[in-house]
Design a protein around this motif. Structure first.
Motif, PDB file in Angstrom:
ATOM      1  N   TYR A  10      -6.039   9.365   1.762  1.00 31.19           N
ATOM      2  CA  TYR A  10      -4.814   9.809   2.437  1.00 31.19           C
ATOM      3  C   TYR A  10      -4.166   8.671   3.221  1.00 31.19           C
ATOM      4  O   TYR A  10      -2.949   8.448   3.135  1.00 31.19           O
ATOM      5  CB  TYR A  10      -5.148  10.974   3.380  1.00 31.19           C
ATOM      6  N   LEU A  11      -4.970   7.926   3.975  1.00 27.45           N
ATOM      7  CA  LEU A  11      -4.438   6.843   4.795  1.00 27.45           C
ATOM      8  C   LEU A  11      -3.864   5.725   3.928  1.00 27.45           C
ATOM      9  O   LEU A  11      -2.827   5.133   4.263  1.00 27.45           O
ATOM     10  CB  LEU A  11      -5.537   6.291   5.704  1.00 27.45           C
ATOM     11  N   ARG A  12      -4.544   5.432   2.821  1.00 25.38           N
ATOM     12  CA  ARG A  12      -4.039   4.388   1.923  1.00 25.38           C
ATOM     13  C   ARG A  12      -2.667   4.772   1.375  1.00 25.38           C
ATOM     14  O   ARG A  12      -1.724   3.963   1.381  1.00 25.38           O
ATOM     15  CB  ARG A  12      -5.026   4.165   0.763  1.00 25.38           C
ATOM     16  N   THR A  18      -1.785   0.062  -2.815  1.00 29.07           N
ATOM     17  CA  THR A  18      -2.629   0.292  -3.981  1.00 29.07           C
ATOM     18  C   THR A  18      -4.090   0.137  -3.559  1.00 29.07           C
ATOM     19  O   THR A  18      -4.383  -0.390  -2.478  1.00 29.07           O
ATOM     20  CB  THR A  18      -2.320  -0.714  -5.098  1.00 29.07           C
ATOM     21  N   GLN A  19      -4.996   0.576  -4.430  1.00 26.49           N
ATOM     22  CA  GLN A  19      -6.418   0.387  -4.126  1.00 26.49           C
ATOM     23  C   GLN A  19      -6.752  -1.089  -4.011  1.00 26.49           C
ATOM     24  O   GLN A  19      -7.561  -1.487  -3.167  1.00 26.49           O
ATOM     25  CB  GLN A  19      -7.283   1.050  -5.202  1.00 26.49           C
ATOM     26  N   GLU A  20      -6.111  -1.918  -4.848  1.00 27.40           N
ATOM     27  CA  GLU A  20      -6.357  -3.360  -4.812  1.00 27.40           C
ATOM     28  C   GLU A  20      -5.902  -3.950  -3.485  1.00 27.40           C
ATOM     29  O   GLU A  20      -6.612  -4.756  -2.867  1.00 27.40           O
ATOM     30  CB  GLU A  20      -5.621  -4.043  -5.967  1.00 27.40           C
ATOM     31  N   GLU A  21      -4.715  -3.547  -3.009  1.00 30.40           N
ATOM     32  CA  GLU A  21      -4.187  -4.049  -1.740  1.00 30.40           C
ATOM     33  C   GLU A  21      -5.068  -3.611  -0.572  1.00 30.40           C
ATOM     34  O   GLU A  21      -5.347  -4.396   0.345  1.00 30.40           O
ATOM     35  CB  GLU A  21      -2.758  -3.545  -1.534  1.00 30.40           C
ATOM     36  N   LYS A  29     -14.549  -4.897  -2.727  1.00 30.08           N
ATOM     37  CA  LYS A  29     -14.090  -4.799  -4.109  1.00 30.08           C
ATOM     38  C   LYS A  29     -13.229  -3.548  -4.291  1.00 30.08           C
ATOM     39  O   LYS A  29     -13.447  -2.530  -3.642  1.00 30.08           O
ATOM     40  CB  LYS A  29     -15.286  -4.744  -5.055  1.00 30.08           C
ATOM     41  N   ARG A  30     -12.264  -3.627  -5.219  1.00 32.41           N
ATOM     42  CA  ARG A  30     -11.397  -2.480  -5.478  1.00 32.41           C
ATOM     43  C   ARG A  30     -12.206  -1.290  -5.975  1.00 32.41           C
ATOM     44  O   ARG A  30     -11.918  -0.142  -5.642  1.00 32.41           O
ATOM     45  CB  ARG A  30     -10.338  -2.853  -6.535  1.00 32.41           C
ATOM     46  N   SER A  31     -13.253  -1.573  -6.767  1.00 31.93           N
ATOM     47  CA  SER A  31     -14.078  -0.488  -7.297  1.00 31.93           C
ATOM     48  C   SER A  31     -14.738   0.317  -6.186  1.00 31.93           C
ATOM     49  O   SER A  31     -14.976   1.522  -6.327  1.00 31.93           O
ATOM     50  CB  SER A  31     -15.144  -1.048  -8.240  1.00 31.93           C
TER      51      SER A  31
END
Length: 250
Positions: A10-12, A18-21, A29-31
């Motif tokens: 939610y916060l992202r 993005t998950q990467e950012e 890691k993004r994973s």
């Protein structure tokens, strides 16, 4: 049951990352972000503390409160308010007269809370501190300048030749360029911009805090006026020191 994964997602999205950012901001890691959001793994404590610092939340709220059900205001209102709060980074200021006290109180929340604060709108979310420097060892940065630094958590993240405010047991608060020592892994070399001052080593075990310089604040017309011959002499001395250091470090 923990709401950490749900709240993380939610916060992202609230910030439009993005998950990467988001992973880059958290230095993971993004994973892992994906695993946390899908509740396949529980975020580590240090990750949760960093999220709470960015979004100005308590750890208890992040873990147990459903932030998606926050009462009051529309989605856009909440997003705007959260963005404003997270970006208003309070920078605590350590003047020269407080440097001695900071040596013993740097890890004491009550002492740190007593320091004066200010904000800079251009700063990205993060942990910052400002230090007043005195003397001519970092000329042409004049004495009395204020160095705004971002917290460095791991000495491995230091970049050679960048400037940092280093807090160490033996040297106190020092603003210097840093070189990592290839031969002595447990030491870093601190270098002055003014070549009249010799470089010196500091043991990594003695380093209490280190802040990467991101801004220098100084009074108007405070920069020294240099004589051409003086500048030439300083450049020659600096080149000699760099050559000597390279030989020692390699």
């Amino acid at each position: 049951m923990s709401n950490a994964g749900k709240n993380l997602r939610y916060l992202r999205k609230l910030r439009g990352w993005t998950q990467e950012e988001f992973a880059n901001k958290l230095k993971i890691k993004r994973s892992l972000v994906g695993a946390y959001e899908e509740e396949r793994a529980e975020p580590k404590l240090e990750v949760m503390e960093q999220v709470c610092s960015i979004f100005k939340l308590t750890l208890e709220d992040f873990l147990f409160k459903d932030l998606t059900e926050t009462v009051g205001g529309s989605y856009l209102d909440r997003r705007r308010q959260l963005k404003m709060v997270s970006e208003s980074n309070e920078i605590r200021f350590v003047p020269v007269k407080a440097a001695a006290g900071y040596m013993t109180g740097y890890a004491d929340p009550e002492f740190v809370d007593e320091l004066n604060t200010f904000t800079l709108p251009m700063l990205a979310p993060g942990q910052y501190r400002a230090f007043e420097i005195m003397g001519d060892s970092m000329l042409p940065t004049p004495s009395g300048s204020v160095i705004v630094g971002e917290k460095v958590e791991d000495l491995d993240d230091l970049k050679n030749s960048n400037t940092y405010v280093v807090l160490s047991r033996n040297e106190g608060v020092a603003y210097k360029r840093v070189m990592k020592n290839n031969r002595l892994k447990n030491k870093i070399t601190l270098i002055s911009d003014n070549p009249q001052y010799e470089p010196y080593n500091v043991s990594s075990e003695d380093v209490l805090e280190i802040w990467k310089a991101v801004y220098i604040l100084q009074k108007a017309n405070a920069a020294p006026v240099w004589d051409v011959n003086q500048l030439a002499g300083m450049v020659n001395n600096l080149q000699e020191q760099v050559s000597t250091l390279k030989k020692k470090l390699n």
